[in-house]
Design a protein around this motif. Structure first.
Motif, short mmCIF file in Angstrom:
data_model
loop_
_atom_site.label_atom_id
_atom_site.label_comp_id
_atom_site.label_asym_id
_atom_site.label_seq_id
_atom_site.Cartn_x
_atom_site.Cartn_y
_atom_site.Cartn_z
N THR A 186 -0.97 -9.41 18.24
CA THR A 186 -1.28 -7.88 17.82
C THR A 186 0.19 -7.05 17.80
OG1 THR A 186 -3.38 -8.47 18.99
CG2 THR A 186 -3.15 -6.78 18.49
N VAL A 187 0.55 -7.15 19.36
CA VAL A 187 1.80 -5.90 19.16
C VAL A 187 2.64 -6.53 17.66
CG1 VAL A 187 3.84 -5.36 20.18
CG2 VAL A 187 1.70 -6.00 21.39
N LEU A 188 3.33 -7.70 17.10
CA LEU A 188 4.08 -7.96 16.19
C LEU A 188 2.92 -7.25 15.62
CD1 LEU A 188 6.68 -9.30 14.86
CD2 LEU A 188 5.10 -11.52 14.99
N ALA A 189 1.72 -7.48 14.99
CA ALA A 189 1.07 -7.49 13.56
C ALA A 189 1.36 -5.69 13.56
CB ALA A 189 -0.17 -7.49 13.51
N GLY A 190 1.09 -5.32 14.39
CA GLY A 190 1.52 -3.81 15.08
C GLY A 190 2.87 -2.79 14.22
N ALA A 191 3.67 -3.73 14.75
CA ALA A 191 4.93 -3.29 14.76
C ALA A 191 5.42 -3.61 12.70
CB ALA A 191 5.86 -3.97 15.49
N MET A 192 4.67 -4.48 12.32
CA MET A 192 5.29 -4.91 11.03
C MET A 192 4.41 -3.92 9.85
SD MET A 192 5.15 -9.23 10.80
CE MET A 192 3.40 -9.34 11.48
N VAL A 193 3.11 -3.40 10.55
CA VAL A 193 2.46 -2.33 10.32
C VAL A 193 3.19 -1.35 9.86
CG1 VAL A 193 0.30 -1.28 9.72
CG2 VAL A 193 0.31 -3.35 10.15
N LEU A 194 3.95 -0.64 11.18
CA LEU A 194 4.72 0.27 10.76
C LEU A 194 5.57 -0.25 9.94
CD1 LEU A 194 4.68 1.30 15.26
CD2 LEU A 194 3.89 2.91 12.87
N MET A 195 6.65 -1.07 9.68
CA MET A 195 7.99 -1.40 9.32
C MET A 195 7.48 -1.78 7.74
SD MET A 195 10.24 -4.26 11.50
CE MET A 195 11.34 -3.43 11.16
N GLY A 196 6.35 -2.39 7.90
CA GLY A 196 5.76 -2.28 6.67
C GLY A 196 5.67 -0.85 5.54
N THR A 197 4.73 0.11 6.15
CA THR A 197 4.54 1.61 5.70
C THR A 197 5.68 2.09 5.66
OG1 THR A 197 2.64 1.44 7.41
CG2 THR A 197 3.87 3.44 7.25
N GLY A 198 6.74 1.94 6.43
CA GLY A 198 8.23 2.73 6.25
C GLY A 198 9.20 2.91 5.57
N ALA A 199 8.90 0.95 5.04
CA ALA A 199 9.71 0.58 3.33
C ALA A 199 9.59 0.95 2.57
CB ALA A 199 9.75 -0.78 4.10
N GLY A 200 7.85 1.13 2.56
CA GLY A 200 7.03 1.73 1.16
C GLY A 200 7.47 2.66 1.71
N LEU A 256 1.07 -1.37 0.00
CA LEU A 256 0.34 0.03 0.22
C LEU A 256 1.16 1.32 -0.12
CD1 LEU A 256 -2.44 -0.59 2.61
CD2 LEU A 256 -2.99 -0.96 0.00
N PHE A 257 2.00 1.11 1.32
CA PHE A 257 2.31 2.71 0.82
C PHE A 257 4.06 2.81 0.00
CE2 PHE A 257 0.06 3.25 4.88
CZ PHE A 257 0.01 4.05 5.30
N ASN A 258 4.50 2.08 -0.90
CA ASN A 258 4.72 1.60 -1.94
C ASN A 258 4.64 2.43 -3.30
OD1 ASN A 258 7.41 0.44 -1.91
ND2 ASN A 258 6.59 -1.87 -2.34
N ALA A 259 3.13 2.64 -3.14
CA ALA A 259 2.33 3.71 -4.08
C ALA A 259 2.46 4.51 -3.59
CB ALA A 259 0.89 2.54 -4.39
N VAL A 260 2.60 5.10 -2.15
CA VAL A 260 2.45 6.80 -1.87
C VAL A 260 3.47 6.52 -1.46
CG1 VAL A 260 1.66 7.57 0.89
CG2 VAL A 260 0.69 5.81 0.04
N GLY A 261 4.41 6.19 -1.49
CA GLY A 261 5.65 6.78 -1.64
C GLY A 261 5.67 7.50 -3.28
N ALA A 262 5.94 6.39 -3.51
CA ALA A 262 6.36 6.86 -5.06
C ALA A 262 5.87 7.96 -5.33
CB ALA A 262 6.19 5.44 -5.52
N SER A 263 3.95 7.97 -5.42
CA SER A 263 3.46 9.18 -5.44
C SER A 263 3.85 10.82 -4.56
CB SER A 263 2.39 8.89 -6.02
OG SER A 263 2.19 8.62 -4.00
N LEU A 264 4.70 10.35 -3.83
CA LEU A 264 5.08 11.54 -3.16
C LEU A 264 6.99 12.22 -3.35
CD1 LEU A 264 3.28 10.86 0.78
CD2 LEU A 264 2.76 12.60 -1.27
#
Length: 514
Positions: free
Chosen positions: A357-371, A315-323
């Motif tokens: 649950t906490v692990l999923a939240g951390a992975m969302v943050l890391m995926g967002t940052g990577a994107g 999701l955030f790959n597309a956001v990052g590329a557009s910004l």
């Protein structure tokens, strides 16, 4: 006024071919990790055999990357990619039909040769087909596909192994390779750099130096420098790479233009990505053990547990590329890296009761940052590479990342191991003090619930220490990006010729990657 060349009308179809070519390499690497227990049983493979089965590919791949990139610039990037795909597919047949560990090692080594020919060509073709305006979007798609393979590989492998024999993990490579070859021949233009004098000595030194480097990094955590073989491989690494660097600096026609590092954008982006891959290199290693040995997940469930990371990245790959065009590469890279660091910090605060649950939240943050980070940093870095060096520049990027990831596994693995041992009870059996897997096995065999609980606590503490090191590495990457990634940004519109050669890439970026 000189006319602006039209963009290649088939560039997005070409990107599909490049993504397929990358996907086959990533999926194969991840699927094999799931198949290792079955392979060991069916082929009677020892622990040393399994090490060679896993590492033979990496050693050949890392050792040949720079040479393969140079050859693609010299003889044609499409040609090298097609040859690499054909070799990778043929080697997959050898691996699939192997009846002994030795045959499988041969197949994996040949797959490493094919992979080394394919990987630099994919990114070099991408940066010559797409101009600077569209390159971040193309890189976002390319890296997103790699993430799908990274997460989907173990899931696919688990599903296939539940129904078929272990050779199916290599069988799936063949139709993908064939499809990519046909599509490349039909859709893809050839591109190459100007003819240059060959650098055979540089090629030999780079192969020896990089293979020895990866071998040394893999061996250091097992016994430190106490083993003579490790000291010898370290000496070979140092001597070969220093000799290679001296030769390339003095050569009038170097295989690898080290002058690229004079460009601050290239240097900032490349070393930021090194620190990022170093931090991420140990992420899968540590989290996989946490999920399986602490939470009790199966290998397939472990693969599925990484879904939040993959979805957020997509999701955030597309956001990052557009910004990128609005904010600039430096802002997006720094922002993304800081988000990734926050994900590492959240992981570092997990306990045995935190759960998924906490692990999923951390992975969302890391995926967002990577994107947010990857399209910006890779786009800036690859945009600093002149067209004539696109192949070897891409290979330099791949090589740096390979070394960073291997070093990350070694460093975070060493932190994890030493901290785990230090936090285990003094009265714990010696067989349970050095590995969470061994400790869980001992506790399960003896029915010692206290030892099992202590193992979980010790591993979680060790995991926290590892992730703090990872967070520090990513913060360091953000600092480097903030200070060094200053320079030209992607223009609002770009150029690209029908043959796939981006105009500004060859003229504006004359010499100064990830």
């Amino acid at each position: 006024m000189e006319a602006i060349p039209a963009r290649n009308p088939r560039r997005w179809l070409i990107l599909v071919v490049l993504c397929l070519s990358t996907l086959v390499l990533v999926v194969d690497s991840m699927v094999l990790t799931v198949a290792v227990p079955t392979i060991a049983e069916d082929l009677g493979a020892s622990a040393q055999d399994l090490q060679w089965i896993l590492e033979s590919y990496m050693l050949v791949f890392a050792g040949l990357l720079l040479t393969a990139g140079s050859l693609s610039d010299r003889f044609g990037r499409r040609k090298m990619m097609i040859i690499g795909l054909a070799l990778f597919g043929a080697a997959s047949v050898i691996a699939m039909l192997a009846t002994s560990p030795e045959q499988l090692v041969v197949g994996r080594s040949l797959m490493g040769v094919g992979g080394a020919l394919v990987m630099p060509s994919t990114l070099s073709i991408l940066i010559t087909v797409f101009d600077e305006a569209e390159r971040p979007k193309a890189i976002a798609v390319w890296s997103a596909v790699a993430m799908v393979g990274l997460v989907g590989g173990p899931v696919l492998g688990g599903a296939l192994l539940a129904q078929f024999w272990w050779g199916v993990v290599f069988l799936i490579n063949i139709p993908i390779a064939i499809l990519a070859i046909v599509a490349a021949m039909v859709l893809m233009p050839e591109s190459k750099g100007p003819w240059r004098k060959a650098d055979p000595v540089g090629m030999v030194l780079s192969v020896i130096g990089m293979a020895a480097l990866v071998w040394t990094i893999n061996e250091l955590p097992k016994g430190g420098l106490g083993h003579q073989s490790t000291r010898i491989s370290l000496a070979v690494t140092v001597v070969s790479l220093i000799a290679f660097g001296v030769l390339e600096v003095r050569s009038k026609s170097p295989m690898v233009p080290l002058a690229l590092f004079r460009d601050k954008v290239f240097t900032g982006a490349s070393f930021s990505l090194v620190l990022l891959t170093l931090a991420n290199g140990g992420l899968m290693l540590v989290l996989t053990q946490y999920l399986q040995f602490v939470l009790g997940y199966t290998p397939t469930e472990t693969g599925l547990a990484f879904t939040p990371l993959a979805v957020a990245t997509l999701l955030f790959n597309a956001v990052g590329a557009s910004l990128v065009a609005k904010t600039g590469s430096r802002v997006m890279a720094v922002l993304g890296l800081l988000v990734i660091a926050s994900g590492f910090a959240l992981l570092a605060n997990m306990t045995t009761d935190s759960g998924w649950t906490v692990l999923a939240g951390a992975m969302v943050l890391m995926g967002t940052g990577a994107g947010l980070t990857m399209p910006a940093a890779m786009g800036a870095m690859m945009g600093a590479i002149p067209d004539e060096h696109a192949g070897v520049g891409s290979a330099l990027n791949d090589t740096i990342q390979q070394a960073g990831a291997a070093l990350g596994v070694a460093i975070l693995g060493a932190v994890l191991s030493s901290t785990f041992t230090g936090h285990m009870p003094a009265d714990a059996p010696n067989a349970a003090r050095h590995s969470v897997g061994d400790a869980v096995a001992v506790a399960t065999r003896t029915g010692d619930g206290g030892l099992l609980a202590a193992t979980h606590r010790a591993f979680t503490d060790a995991m926290s220490a590892s992730f703090l090191v990872g967070a520090a590495g990513v913060v360091g990457a953000a600092i480097l990006a903030a200070f060094l990634m200053k320079g030209k940004e992607a223009p609002a519109v770009g150029t690209g010729s029908e043959t796939g050669t981006a105009g500004p890439l060859a003229t504006d970026a004359a010499l100064p990657v990830h």
